[in-house]
Design a protein around this motif. Structure first.
Motif, short mmCIF file in Angstrom:
data_model
loop_
_atom_site.label_atom_id
_atom_site.label_comp_id
_atom_site.label_asym_id
_atom_site.label_seq_id
_atom_site.Cartn_x
_atom_site.Cartn_y
_atom_site.Cartn_z
N GLY A 64 0.83 -1.20 0.00
CA GLY A 64 0.00 0.00 0.00
C GLY A 64 0.86 1.25 0.00
N PRO A 65 0.38 2.35 -0.57
CA PRO A 65 1.20 3.57 -0.67
C PRO A 65 1.39 4.28 0.66
N THR A 66 2.60 4.81 0.85
CA THR A 66 2.93 5.68 1.96
C THR A 66 3.81 6.81 1.44
N GLU A 140 7.91 12.78 13.65
CA GLU A 140 6.90 12.03 14.40
C GLU A 140 5.52 12.16 13.76
N GLU A 141 5.17 13.36 13.34
CA GLU A 141 3.88 13.57 12.69
C GLU A 141 3.78 12.74 11.41
N GLU A 142 4.85 12.72 10.64
CA GLU A 142 4.88 11.95 9.40
C GLU A 142 4.73 10.46 9.69
N ALA A 147 1.71 5.57 9.37
CA ALA A 147 1.46 4.30 10.04
C ALA A 147 -0.04 4.09 10.25
N SER A 148 -0.77 5.18 10.49
CA SER A 148 -2.22 5.08 10.64
C SER A 148 -2.88 4.64 9.34
N ILE A 149 -2.37 5.15 8.23
CA ILE A 149 -2.87 4.70 6.94
C ILE A 149 -2.61 3.20 6.77
N GLN A 150 -1.42 2.77 7.15
CA GLN A 150 -1.06 1.36 7.00
C GLN A 150 -1.87 0.46 7.93
N ILE A 151 -2.34 0.99 9.05
CA ILE A 151 -3.20 0.21 9.92
C ILE A 151 -4.50 -0.14 9.19
N GLY A 152 -5.00 0.80 8.40
CA GLY A 152 -6.17 0.49 7.57
C GLY A 152 -5.88 -0.64 6.61
#
Length: 219
Positions: A64-66, A140-142, A147-152
């Protein structure tokens, strides 16, 4: 760094396998599995979740994209009895019993020092880490955002391999971080139970969802 200029003429040509531009929609069965019929599981069977299944899940997640292909998520599998007891201690009371009983629990965390791998992961622009993320708050914000996107992706990947996910945000984040990540490098964002759904795994009815007109606007 706002306003930074990049000499794109010096970036290497990006090469890779030829990808089809003829994309087809997922079948209705696939959409049901990932979204419409998928639910958060509260109970699980005793069926073991294997390392092979987790590797399959991660292989989906990592594609998935990050941002800058940073792949900021870190997954800590809590398998031993001793580690499980330590984890349960930091869960809120309603989540303790199901966390104790789940066949596998994962701590999903953001790597706050993800830039250590960024030159390798994004060779077209190997200086991105130093240029954009040298300051800790920005880094940290990045890390947390991506990481929150990757949790999805992770929750969908669990479903895609035929398992159920029980994601939980109800835990003492500071206590859990100190317990498992004393050096402060990883920031826990979610705890997720994983396995085959057990008896009475789902709430009787799906909770309401917002209608299209309330969630989508056009400019």
């Amino acid at each position: 760094m706002e306003g930074a200029k990049v000499d794109t003429t010096r970036l290497p040509e990006r090469k890779g396998p030829a990808l089809s531009t003829s994309l087809r929609p997922l079948s209705a069965t696939g959409m049901d599995l990932l979204f419409r019929n998928a639910r958060t599981a509260s109970t699980f069977t005793n069926t073991k979740v294997t390392d092979a299944q987790i590797k399959q899940i991660y292989d989906l997640v990592r594609n998935g994209p990050t941002s800058f292909n940073g792949q900021h998520l870190r997954i800590v599998l809590v398998r031993t009895k001793e580690a499980r007891e330590r984890l349960v201690h930091h869960m809120i009371e309603p989540n303790q019993a199901k966390t104790s009983a789940a066949p596998l629990v994962a701590i999903l965390a953001a790597d706050l020092k993800f830039t250590e791998h960024l030159a390798e992961l994004y060779p077209p622009f190997p200086m991105a880490g130093d240029l954009f993320f040298s300051e800790a708050p920005v880094r940290e914000e990045e890390a947390i955002f991506n990481a929150s996107i990757q949790i999805g992706y992770f929750i969908l990947a669990v479903r895609a391999v035929g398992l159920a996910a029980g994601p939980m945000g109800g835990f003492d984040a500071e206590g859990l971080a100190k317990e498992f990540f004393g050096d402060g490098r990883f920031k826990p964002l979610l705890v997720c139970n994983i396995g085959k759904p057990g008896k009475d795994a789902w709430f009787p009815d799906r909770l309401p969802r917002l209608d299209y007109k309330h969630a989508v606007s056009t400019l």
